[in-house]
Design a protein around this motif. Structure first.
Motif, PDB file in Angstrom:
ATOM      1  N   LEU A  73      59.271 -56.818  80.778  1.00 50.68           N
ATOM      2  CA  LEU A  73      58.252 -56.701  81.806  1.00 50.68           C
ATOM      3  C   LEU A  73      56.958 -56.124  81.235  1.00 50.68           C
ATOM      4  O   LEU A  73      55.860 -56.556  81.568  1.00 50.68           O
ATOM      5  CB  LEU A  73      58.771 -55.829  82.948  1.00 50.68           C
ATOM      6  N   GLU A  74      57.091 -55.125  80.351  1.00 52.56           N
ATOM      7  CA  GLU A  74      55.900 -54.552  79.726  1.00 52.56           C
ATOM      8  C   GLU A  74      55.170 -55.592  78.871  1.00 52.56           C
ATOM      9  O   GLU A  74      53.929 -55.669  78.875  1.00 52.56           O
ATOM     10  CB  GLU A  74      56.283 -53.343  78.877  1.00 52.56           C
ATOM     11  N   GLU A  75      55.925 -56.413  78.136  1.00 56.82           N
ATOM     12  CA  GLU A  75      55.290 -57.451  77.317  1.00 56.82           C
ATOM     13  C   GLU A  75      54.572 -58.482  78.184  1.00 56.82           C
ATOM     14  O   GLU A  75      53.482 -58.952  77.851  1.00 56.82           O
ATOM     15  CB  GLU A  75      56.335 -58.139  76.438  1.00 56.82           C
ATOM     16  N   ASP A  76      55.193 -58.811  79.314  1.00 49.36           N
ATOM     17  CA  ASP A  76      54.544 -59.753  80.212  1.00 49.36           C
ATOM     18  C   ASP A  76      53.238 -59.187  80.757  1.00 49.36           C
ATOM     19  O   ASP A  76      52.242 -59.920  80.916  1.00 49.36           O
ATOM     20  CB  ASP A  76      55.488 -60.108  81.365  1.00 49.36           C
ATOM     21  N   VAL A  77      53.248 -57.911  81.059  1.00 53.48           N
ATOM     22  CA  VAL A  77      52.028 -57.291  81.573  1.00 53.48           C
ATOM     23  C   VAL A  77      50.917 -57.328  80.539  1.00 53.48           C
ATOM     24  O   VAL A  77      49.759 -57.653  80.839  1.00 53.48           O
ATOM     25  CB  VAL A  77      52.323 -55.851  82.034  1.00 53.48           C
ATOM     26  N   GLU A  78      51.234 -57.005  79.276  1.00 53.89           N
ATOM     27  CA  GLU A  78      50.230 -57.042  78.214  1.00 53.89           C
ATOM     28  C   GLU A  78      49.722 -58.466  77.996  1.00 53.89           C
ATOM     29  O   GLU A  78      48.517 -58.702  77.807  1.00 53.89           O
ATOM     30  CB  GLU A  78      50.816 -56.484  76.916  1.00 53.89           C
ATOM     31  N   ARG A  79      50.641 -59.434  77.993  1.00 57.45           N
ATOM     32  CA  ARG A  79      50.235 -60.831  77.790  1.00 57.45           C
ATOM     33  C   ARG A  79      49.330 -61.307  78.922  1.00 57.45           C
ATOM     34  O   ARG A  79      48.356 -62.020  78.699  1.00 57.45           O
ATOM     35  CB  ARG A  79      51.482 -61.713  77.702  1.00 57.45           C
ATOM     36  N   ASN A  80      49.665 -60.899  80.125  1.00 53.21           N
ATOM     37  CA  ASN A  80      48.830 -61.294  81.256  1.00 53.21           C
ATOM     38  C   ASN A  80      47.436 -60.692  81.183  1.00 53.21           C
ATOM     39  O   ASN A  80      46.435 -61.320  81.542  1.00 53.21           O
ATOM     40  CB  ASN A  80      49.503 -60.903  82.560  1.00 53.21           C
ATOM     41  N   GLU A  81      47.364 -59.447  80.691  1.00 53.18           N
ATOM     42  CA  GLU A  81      46.059 -58.819  80.550  1.00 53.18           C
ATOM     43  C   GLU A  81      45.204 -59.546  79.497  1.00 53.18           C
ATOM     44  O   GLU A  81      44.010 -59.771  79.704  1.00 53.18           O
ATOM     45  CB  GLU A  81      46.219 -57.350  80.175  1.00 53.18           C
ATOM     46  N   LYS A  82      45.831 -59.913  78.359  1.00 55.89           N
ATOM     47  CA  LYS A  82      45.087 -60.643  77.327  1.00 55.89           C
ATOM     48  C   LYS A  82      44.621 -62.004  77.845  1.00 55.89           C
ATOM     49  O   LYS A  82      43.504 -62.444  77.581  1.00 55.89           O
ATOM     50  CB  LYS A  82      45.949 -60.822  76.084  1.00 55.89           C
ATOM     51  N   GLN A  83      45.499 -62.679  78.553  1.00 58.45           N
ATOM     52  CA  GLN A  83      45.129 -63.983  79.081  1.00 58.45           C
ATOM     53  C   GLN A  83      44.009 -63.877  80.114  1.00 58.45           C
ATOM     54  O   GLN A  83      43.118 -64.738  80.187  1.00 58.45           O
ATOM     55  CB  GLN A  83      46.358 -64.662  79.713  1.00 58.45           C
ATOM     56  N   ALA A  84      44.044 -62.798  80.880  1.00 56.51           N
ATOM     57  CA  ALA A  84      42.981 -62.592  81.868  1.00 56.51           C
ATOM     58  C   ALA A  84      41.638 -62.372  81.181  1.00 56.51           C
ATOM     59  O   ALA A  84      40.600 -62.902  81.626  1.00 56.51           O
ATOM     60  CB  ALA A  84      43.327 -61.415  82.761  1.00 56.51           C
ATOM     61  N   LYS A  85      41.638 -61.589  80.079  1.00 56.28           N
ATOM     62  CA  LYS A  85      40.401 -61.384  79.339  1.00 56.28           C
ATOM     63  C   LYS A  85      39.903 -62.693  78.726  1.00 56.28           C
ATOM     64  O   LYS A  85      38.706 -62.999  78.734  1.00 56.28           O
ATOM     65  CB  LYS A  85      40.608 -60.338  78.240  1.00 56.28           C
ATOM     66  N   ARG A  86      40.828 -63.498  78.183  1.00 56.25           N
ATOM     67  CA  ARG A  86      40.450 -64.782  77.588  1.00 56.25           C
ATOM     68  C   ARG A  86      39.878 -65.724  78.647  1.00 56.25           C
ATOM     69  O   ARG A  86      38.887 -66.419  78.414  1.00 56.25           O
ATOM     70  CB  ARG A  86      41.666 -65.414  76.912  1.00 56.25           C
ATOM     71  N   ASN A  87      40.521 -65.750  79.788  1.00 56.57           N
ATOM     72  CA  ASN A  87      40.010 -66.609  80.859  1.00 56.57           C
ATOM     73  C   ASN A  87      38.621 -66.183  81.317  1.00 56.57           C
ATOM     74  O   ASN A  87      37.763 -67.021  81.611  1.00 56.57           O
ATOM     75  CB  ASN A  87      40.971 -66.586  82.044  1.00 56.57           C
ATOM     76  N   LEU A  88      38.404 -64.883  81.334  1.00 55.40           N
ATOM     77  CA  LEU A  88      37.102 -64.393  81.736  1.00 55.40           C
ATOM     78  C   LEU A  88      36.022 -64.786  80.729  1.00 55.40           C
ATOM     79  O   LEU A  88      34.907 -65.176  81.103  1.00 55.40           O
ATOM     80  CB  LEU A  88      37.154 -62.867  81.887  1.00 55.40           C
ATOM     81  N   ARG A  89      36.365 -64.714  79.441  1.00 53.58           N
ATOM     82  CA  ARG A  89      35.399 -65.098  78.407  1.00 53.58           C
ATOM     83  C   ARG A  89      35.091 -66.597  78.465  1.00 53.58           C
ATOM     84  O   ARG A  89      33.942 -67.028  78.313  1.00 53.58           O
ATOM     85  CB  ARG A  89      35.958 -64.732  77.025  1.00 53.58           C
ATOM     86  N   ILE A  90      36.122 -67.415  78.684  1.00 53.17           N
ATOM     87  CA  ILE A  90      35.909 -68.859  78.779  1.00 53.17           C
ATOM     88  C   ILE A  90      35.057 -69.202  79.987  1.00 53.17           C
ATOM     89  O   ILE A  90      34.174 -70.065  79.934  1.00 53.17           O
ATOM     90  CB  ILE A  90      37.262 -69.584  78.830  1.00 53.17           C
ATOM     91  N   ARG A  91      35.296 -68.507  81.093  1.00 53.91           N
ATOM     92  CA  ARG A  91      34.468 -68.749  82.276  1.00 53.91           C
ATOM     93  C   ARG A  91      33.003 -68.413  82.012  1.00 53.91           C
ATOM     94  O   ARG A  91      32.091 -69.100  82.478  1.00 53.91           O
ATOM     95  CB  ARG A  91      34.990 -67.907  83.446  1.00 53.91           C
ATOM     96  N   GLY A  92      32.779 -67.344  81.226  1.00 55.86           N
ATOM     97  CA  GLY A  92      31.406 -66.996  80.890  1.00 55.86           C
ATOM     98  C   GLY A  92      30.730 -68.067  80.036  1.00 55.86           C
ATOM     99  O   GLY A  92      29.558 -68.417  80.257  1.00 55.86           O
TER     100      GLY A  92
END
Length: 575
Positions: free
Chosen positions: A51-70
């Motif tokens: 569960l902790e790994e999933d949380v970290e992966r989701n946070e990284k993916q969220a940052k990546r998605n935000l950068r791509i949107r920019g």
């Protein structure tokens, strides 16, 4: 029914109301709260780590998605800003600019990049009409002016006078592009001579001797290995070239036919002149190299004009410009024409026929069908079968069609030339040297050399001569030296004779050298040969160098002798 409905509603509403009341009162059901430690409640240790790994992966993916949107947003802003400044269609029938990238500025001023035939005009604005006017300007630029036409006429008069001084009953006529007016500025003057009871090659050699005696030519080349023997000569005073054929008068009939068609179709001349340069700049204009020759190109353009709708519809003819015809020509021979099954005839108004019924099924080396065109003067001959590069020619026409289509569809075309640089280059030799074609040439290395008048030559040259033995070849090399381009033979007396080399024959160099050596040996006195001032200067310089070399050798020999006499005294002093 009313009772059963009431019980069902009570059964559903009562538990829901109880659940709401328990949540509102922070009811504890004995399973602990959500804020309690999850692994202690319902997750194991392994599940907690995942569960902790999933949380970290989701946070990284969220940052990546935000950068791509920019990034996407920034690109969208740039595109919207570009579209705001670019041209947009104002109506349904208009076309917006497709390419919006900035163009690189060409080096030099606008006047330096304008081709020499281009004329600036305020009108017309339509692309087709502008192209029509420029094609007419190009044709006028390529046609010879008064001085050039007069120079060609004088050059023909020199050949005619020399030929009739040898054969009083000879008939000398001009044909080819010089007669039809469809030649480029660098075109040769085609001359046909009719001489009775004389073989063509013998007549050519006698005429060459006469022109050399009169110091009229700077270059002579007789090609005996060609299907039709031809002599190429260059005038010394103007630099104009001439191709002379003997006892072959069929070219006069073709020239007359082309002149008649030029009167019937006025668009034939400007289209042919432009297409000649179009093919020449792509090395597709030489017949012996597999390209489309001048005469064949004229027949191809003529067939197109005969089949065009404007030739049969007066209303269509009234609104058809040279720009429309050029576009339709590129499309017709670049895409629509069926080379494998269709043959062309330009006689009697023009027609198309099935080439397979005549047995004209020639192909290129790769199996591609060649162009099939019936000769106007000899209907049993296919003059298009030798165009082995028809695939390249067709590809060039197809590419030109797409380029011209883009020009016609574009709404924002500059005020410059439409032909250059889209189709032809203004720095090509034919264009850049347009006004420098009349230049005086250097004199030949030597004057004329006599040769016996013989008429016992074969009509067809030998296919191949046997090679000489090494010993004989060495002896021949000592007697005569034939260069690859200079065509010079040097005799034992140091005199140099000019020899004409046929570049299309393997044994022509040796045969020409032998002919001139035999002619030279037949003369009683070789000392009476005319030697040019340049040859005398070279011979004198060589003699002086040999004299200096002899003096140096004598001086060295004297120094060696003096050193030998003084050697005993030197040895005694050393002792």
């Amino acid at each position: 029914c009313v009772l059963s409905s009431f019980l069902a509603c009570a059964f559903i509403v009562r538990p829901t109301l109880a659940l709401v009341l328990m949540v509102a009162a922070d009811f504890d059901d004995g399973y602990g709260s959500v804020d309690d430690d999850l692994p202690n409640n319902w997750l194991g240790e392994t599940d907690a780590v995942l569960l902790e790994e999933d949380v970290e992966r989701n946070e990284k993916q969220a940052k990546r998605n935000l950068r791509i949107r920019g990034l996407l947003q920034s690109r969208r802003d740039v595109r919207l800003k570009t579209e705001a400044t670019s041209a947009k269609p104002a109506a349904l029938d208009e076309i917006a600019t497709v390419v919006d990238t900035p163009k690189k500025e060409a080096e030099g001023t606008e006047e330096e990049l304008v081709p020499p035939w281009f004329v600036f005009r305020d009108e017309p604005k339509a692309v087709c009409l502008r192209l029509h006017e420029e094609l007419l300007d190009f044709a006028a630029f390529m046609r010879p002016n008064f001085l050039e036409a007069e120079a060609r006429h004088r050059w023909f008069a020199v050949i005619e006078t020399s030929a009739k001084s040898l054969w009083t009953q000879a008939e000398v006529l001009i044909f080819g592009s010089s007669s039809t007016g469809l030649g480029l500025p660098s075109a040769d003057v085609d001359v046909a001579i009719s001489v009775a009871d004389l073989r063509p090659t013998t007549a050519m050699k006698q005429l060459a001797e006469r022109l050399l005696e009169q110091e009229e030519v700077s270059k002579v080349e007789i090609i005996q290995s060609a299907k039709v023997p031809v002599m190429k000569i260059q005038q010394r005073s103007s630099g104009l070239m001439a191709d002379i054929v003997v006892n072959r008068m069929d070219g006069l009939e073709t020239s007359s036919f082309i002149r008649q068609q030029c009167e019937t179709f006025p668009a034939l001349a400007p289209l042919v002149l432009f297409l000649k340069l179009f093919l020449a700049q792509r090395n597709l204009h030489e017949t012996f190299l597999g390209g489309m020759g001048s005469y064949l190109l004229v027949c191809v353009v003529l067939s197109f004009l005969q089949q065009h709708p404007s030739a049969r519809n007066p209303r269509a003819h009234a609104v058809t410009t040279l720009g429309n015809l050029l576009l339709d020509f590129f499309k017709y021979y670049g895409q629509d024409f069926r080379y494998a099954s269709t043959g062309i005839s330009v006689l009697n108004g023009g027609a198309l026929f099935d080439r397979r019924k005549r047995g004209w099924t020639s192909t290129t080396r790769t199996g591609q069908p060649t162009l099939c065109l019936e000769s106007p003067t000899e209907t049993t001959l296919d003059i298009g079968m030798k165009v082995h590069k028809i695939g390249v020619v067709r590809a060039a026409f197809n590419h030109a069609y797409h380029v011209l289509s883009g020009i016609l569809l574009s709404k924002e075309i500059g005020g410059g030339s439409l032909l250059c640089p889209y189709f032809i280059r203004y720095d090509h030799a034919v264009v850049s040297n347009r006004h420098d074609i009349l230049k005086e040439q250097a004199a030949p290395l030597l004057g004329p050399v006599g040769r016996p008048d013989s008429d016992d030559e074969d009509d067809e040259p030998d296919a191949k001569r046997p090679r000489m033995k090494p010993g004989k070849e060495k002896d021949m090399a000592e007697e005569s030296m034939v260069t690859e381009q200079g065509s010079l033979a040097q005799t034992e007396t140091g005199q140099t004779l000019e020899i004409v080399v046929d570049e299309h024959s393997e044994d022509a160099s040796l045969a020409g050298a032998m002919d001139f050596l035999v002619a030279a040996e037949a003369l009683e006195d070789l000392e009476e040969l005319h030697i040019s001032a340049q040859a005398r200067a070279i011979a004198e310089e060589q003699r002086q160098l040999e004299e200096q070399l002899r003096l140096l050798e004598e001086q060295e020999a004297a120094e060696v002798a003096t050193a030998t006499e003084d050697r005993p005294f030197a040895d005694f002093m050393a002792f």
